[in-house]
Design an enzyme around this catalytic site. Structure first.
Site, PDB file in Angstrom:
ATOM      1  N   TYR A  28       0.828  -1.220   0.000  1.00 49.24           N
ATOM      2  CA  TYR A  28       0.000   0.000   0.000  1.00 49.24           C
ATOM      3  C   TYR A  28       0.860   1.267   0.000  1.00 49.24           C
ATOM      4  O   TYR A  28       0.747   2.107  -0.904  1.00 49.24           O
ATOM      5  CB  TYR A  28      -0.919  -0.054   1.219  1.00 49.24           C
ATOM      6  CG  TYR A  28      -1.697   1.200   1.514  1.00 49.24           C
ATOM      7  CD1 TYR A  28      -2.383   1.886   0.518  1.00 49.24           C
ATOM      8  CD2 TYR A  28      -1.771   1.697   2.822  1.00 49.24           C
ATOM      9  CE1 TYR A  28      -3.106   3.032   0.797  1.00 49.24           C
ATOM     10  CE2 TYR A  28      -2.498   2.831   3.117  1.00 49.24           C
ATOM     11  CZ  TYR A  28      -3.163   3.502   2.104  1.00 49.24           C
ATOM     12  OH  TYR A  28      -3.880   4.630   2.393  1.00 49.24           O
ATOM     13  N   ASP A  59      10.236  -7.033  -4.115  1.00 50.08           N
ATOM     14  CA  ASP A  59       9.066  -7.444  -3.332  1.00 50.08           C
ATOM     15  C   ASP A  59       8.838  -8.938  -3.564  1.00 50.08           C
ATOM     16  O   ASP A  59       9.035  -9.430  -4.685  1.00 50.08           O
ATOM     17  CB  ASP A  59       7.828  -6.651  -3.786  1.00 50.08           C
ATOM     18  CG  ASP A  59       6.697  -6.665  -2.779  1.00 50.08           C
ATOM     19  OD1 ASP A  59       6.283  -5.570  -2.355  1.00 50.08           O
ATOM     20  OD2 ASP A  59       6.215  -7.764  -2.422  1.00 50.08           O
ATOM     21  N   LEU A 111       5.899 -10.306  -3.156  1.00 52.72           N
ATOM     22  CA  LEU A 111       4.467 -10.373  -3.491  1.00 52.72           C
ATOM     23  C   LEU A 111       3.663 -11.234  -2.514  1.00 52.72           C
ATOM     24  O   LEU A 111       2.563 -11.655  -2.844  1.00 52.72           O
ATOM     25  CB  LEU A 111       4.250 -10.880  -4.938  1.00 52.72           C
ATOM     26  CG  LEU A 111       4.798  -9.988  -6.050  1.00 52.72           C
ATOM     27  CD1 LEU A 111       4.378 -10.534  -7.421  1.00 52.72           C
ATOM     28  CD2 LEU A 111       4.312  -8.542  -5.916  1.00 52.72           C
ATOM     29  N   SER A 117       6.457   3.098  13.180  1.00 53.27           N
ATOM     30  CA  SER A 117       5.040   3.296  13.517  1.00 53.27           C
ATOM     31  C   SER A 117       4.888   3.905  14.902  1.00 53.27           C
ATOM     32  O   SER A 117       5.721   3.670  15.798  1.00 53.27           O
ATOM     33  CB  SER A 117       4.360   1.924  13.500  1.00 53.27           C
ATOM     34  OG  SER A 117       3.092   1.979  14.111  1.00 53.27           O
ATOM     35  N   TYR A 171       3.997  -6.549  16.951  1.00 59.58           N
ATOM     36  CA  TYR A 171       4.207  -5.638  15.817  1.00 59.58           C
ATOM     37  C   TYR A 171       4.974  -4.387  16.261  1.00 59.58           C
ATOM     38  O   TYR A 171       6.010  -4.035  15.689  1.00 59.58           O
ATOM     39  CB  TYR A 171       2.860  -5.244  15.194  1.00 59.58           C
ATOM     40  CG  TYR A 171       2.983  -4.096  14.232  1.00 59.58           C
ATOM     41  CD1 TYR A 171       3.670  -4.244  13.040  1.00 59.58           C
ATOM     42  CD2 TYR A 171       2.439  -2.839  14.524  1.00 59.58           C
ATOM     43  CE1 TYR A 171       3.811  -3.172  12.159  1.00 59.58           C
ATOM     44  CE2 TYR A 171       2.565  -1.772  13.664  1.00 59.58           C
ATOM     45  CZ  TYR A 171       3.258  -1.939  12.481  1.00 59.58           C
ATOM     46  OH  TYR A 171       3.404  -0.882  11.626  1.00 59.58           O
ATOM     47  N   LYS A 175       9.008  -3.174  15.422  1.00 63.57           N
ATOM     48  CA  LYS A 175       9.413  -1.881  14.853  1.00 63.57           C
ATOM     49  C   LYS A 175      10.454  -1.192  15.744  1.00 63.57           C
ATOM     50  O   LYS A 175      11.395  -0.565  15.253  1.00 63.57           O
ATOM     51  CB  LYS A 175       8.192  -0.974  14.683  1.00 63.57           C
ATOM     52  CG  LYS A 175       7.254  -1.437  13.582  1.00 63.57           C
ATOM     53  CD  LYS A 175       7.860  -1.167  12.230  1.00 63.57           C
ATOM     54  CE  LYS A 175       7.010  -1.673  11.097  1.00 63.57           C
ATOM     55  NZ  LYS A 175       7.635  -1.486   9.795  1.00 63.57           N
ATOM     56  N   LEU A 202     -10.159   1.532   9.868  1.00 64.38           N
ATOM     57  CA  LEU A 202     -11.467   2.183   9.999  1.00 64.38           C
ATOM     58  C   LEU A 202     -12.005   2.711   8.664  1.00 64.38           C
ATOM     59  O   LEU A 202     -13.137   2.387   8.280  1.00 64.38           O
ATOM     60  CB  LEU A 202     -11.358   3.337  11.009  1.00 64.38           C
ATOM     61  CG  LEU A 202     -12.654   4.118  11.233  1.00 64.38           C
ATOM     62  CD1 LEU A 202     -13.695   3.249  11.924  1.00 64.38           C
ATOM     63  CD2 LEU A 202     -12.389   5.383  12.051  1.00 64.38           C
ATOM     64  N   ARG A 231     -11.823  -2.894  20.986  1.00 66.31           N
ATOM     65  CA  ARG A 231     -10.889  -3.830  20.364  1.00 66.31           C
ATOM     66  C   ARG A 231      -9.646  -3.907  21.256  1.00 66.31           C
ATOM     67  O   ARG A 231      -9.145  -2.859  21.703  1.00 66.31           O
ATOM     68  CB  ARG A 231     -10.517  -3.300  18.968  1.00 66.31           C
ATOM     69  CG  ARG A 231      -9.808  -4.281  18.088  1.00 66.31           C
ATOM     70  CD  ARG A 231      -9.657  -3.751  16.675  1.00 66.31           C
ATOM     71  NE  ARG A 231      -8.759  -2.594  16.617  1.00 66.31           N
ATOM     72  CZ  ARG A 231      -8.399  -1.999  15.492  1.00 66.31           C
ATOM     73  NH1 ARG A 231      -8.874  -2.422  14.333  1.00 66.31           N
ATOM     74  NH2 ARG A 231      -7.595  -0.956  15.507  1.00 66.31           N
TER      75      ARG A 231
END
Ligand code: UFG
Length: 334
Positions: A11, A31, A33, A120, A144, A148, A193, A286
């Protein structure tokens, strides 16, 4: 400049390639893929289908590539998945960056490329204050976020030990789609979202908002939404900045608008752009969602000259919506 874009079929990577091209830079995509899409890479951009853990192919690519900058966009980024399968995150996100750093260290005499790494705001966990500044305490709450933060530490250590130049760009909520169409947010499963609300609205289904008992203006979580093309532009500025530096350098910089929107405010803007009401229900919280996350972006403005062109919420939603309406089934509707 000439860029090696690892994860360029994903993305953010695919949006980066397009913005780089508009600004006159060339890219080579690397990449595997596994989670990216071949269709996201423009046909005139050279593409190497290979895994980041394949150090031989990676080193061959870097050795003769004459790259000014290497970008790492190749991480897995699903918080929930990282909790249930941490091994995926420590292998792909941590080992992948270690392999890349080793390749860059070994090839230092042949390649003087700088490294720009996608980090992030997840490195902070629940932040100690808002807006979040670069030096605030880091307590990641998921594998995650931990992956990072480990990557950031490794990059910093390699830079200072081996005279390399690197930067971690900590994203807040990346969203929206390229203004020229053709690509957009493509996650499977989709957890975010904005695409979830758009998809539900178009299918006349009910959107679930996860929790309305947070300590925020309306009880729903607050996030800092930044258009993916503004992120891409900041990455190009980061390369220009690092390439102008002599000797070892490492820094971490926040990329966000500095404005927070609640989940209900986001739904309202989507309703406005779509011109229709969206059925909504409040569900349970969540797991792991902090109440509020938004950036102190003064460092990005000062060091990179960071600006936004597309990050007002209506433009974000309009570009995301255009993509959802045009995307072929299967390629990406989440
Ligand atoms: N949400 C809903 N309904 C949905 C989807 C999301 O209410 O169908 C809520 C979430 O609970 C959260 C907000 O919308 O309150 C934003 O959620 P997203 O999944 O869109 O984004 P996150 O803020 O969870 O994720 C971002 C980045 C991650 C990063 C994380 C750190 O996308 O990469 O912040 O907390 F890890």
């Amino acid at each position: 400049m000439r860029f090696l874009v690892i994860g360029g079929a994903g993305y953010i990577g695919s949006h980066f390639i397009r913005e780089a091209k508009r600004q006159g830079h060339s890219s080579v995509v690397y990449d595997n893929l596994e989670r990216g899409f071949r269709e996201s890479i423009p046909s005139d951009v050279p593409f190497i289908k290979a895994d980041l853990l394949d150090s031989k192919t990676l080193e061959e690519t870097i050795k003769d590539g004459h790259f000014d900058a290497i970008y790492h966009f190749a991480a897995f980024a699903l918080v929930g998945e990282s909790v249930s399968q941490p091994e995926l995150y420590y292998e792909n996100n941590v080992e992948g960056v270690r392999v890349l750093l080793e390749a860059m260290r070994k090839l230092k005499t042949k390649s003087n490329a700088v490294l720009i790494f996608s980090s992030s705001c997840a490195v902070f966990g629940t932040p100690s204050k808002l807006p979040i500044s670069e030096e605030d305490p880091k307590k990641p709450q998921s594998p995650y976020g931990k992956s990072k933060l480990i990557d950031e530490w490794m990059i910093e250590d390699y830079c200072y030990a081996h005279g390399m130049r690197g930067m971690a760009l900590r994203y807040f909520n990346a969203c929206g789609a390229d203004k020229d169409g053709g690509i957009g947010e493509a996650h499977d499963p989709e957890t975010h979202l904005i695409p979830n609300v758009i998809k539900a609205a178009l299918a006349k289904e009910t959107v679930t908002i996860f929790g309305d008992d947070f300590e925020t203006l309306d009880g729903t979580c607050v996030r800092d939404y930044i258009h993916v093309t503004d992120l891409a532009d900041a990455h190009i500025k980061a390369a220009a900045y690092l390439c102008a530096q002599k000797g070892a350098i490492y820094d971490a910089i926040h990329l966000g608008t500095g404005n927070g929107y609640s989940n209900l405010q986001v739904v309202k803007v989507i309703e406005k752009v779509l011109g229709m009401m969206i059925e909504q229900r409040i569900g349970a919280r969540r797991a792991g969602d902090p109440a509020g996350l938004y950036a102190d972006n003064r460092k990005a403005k000062k060091i990179l000259g960071f600006t936004t062109r597309y990050s007002d919420l209506e433009t974000i939603i309009a570009t995301a919506l255009a993509w959802h309406q045009e995307a072929p089934e299967g390629y990406n509707r989440g």
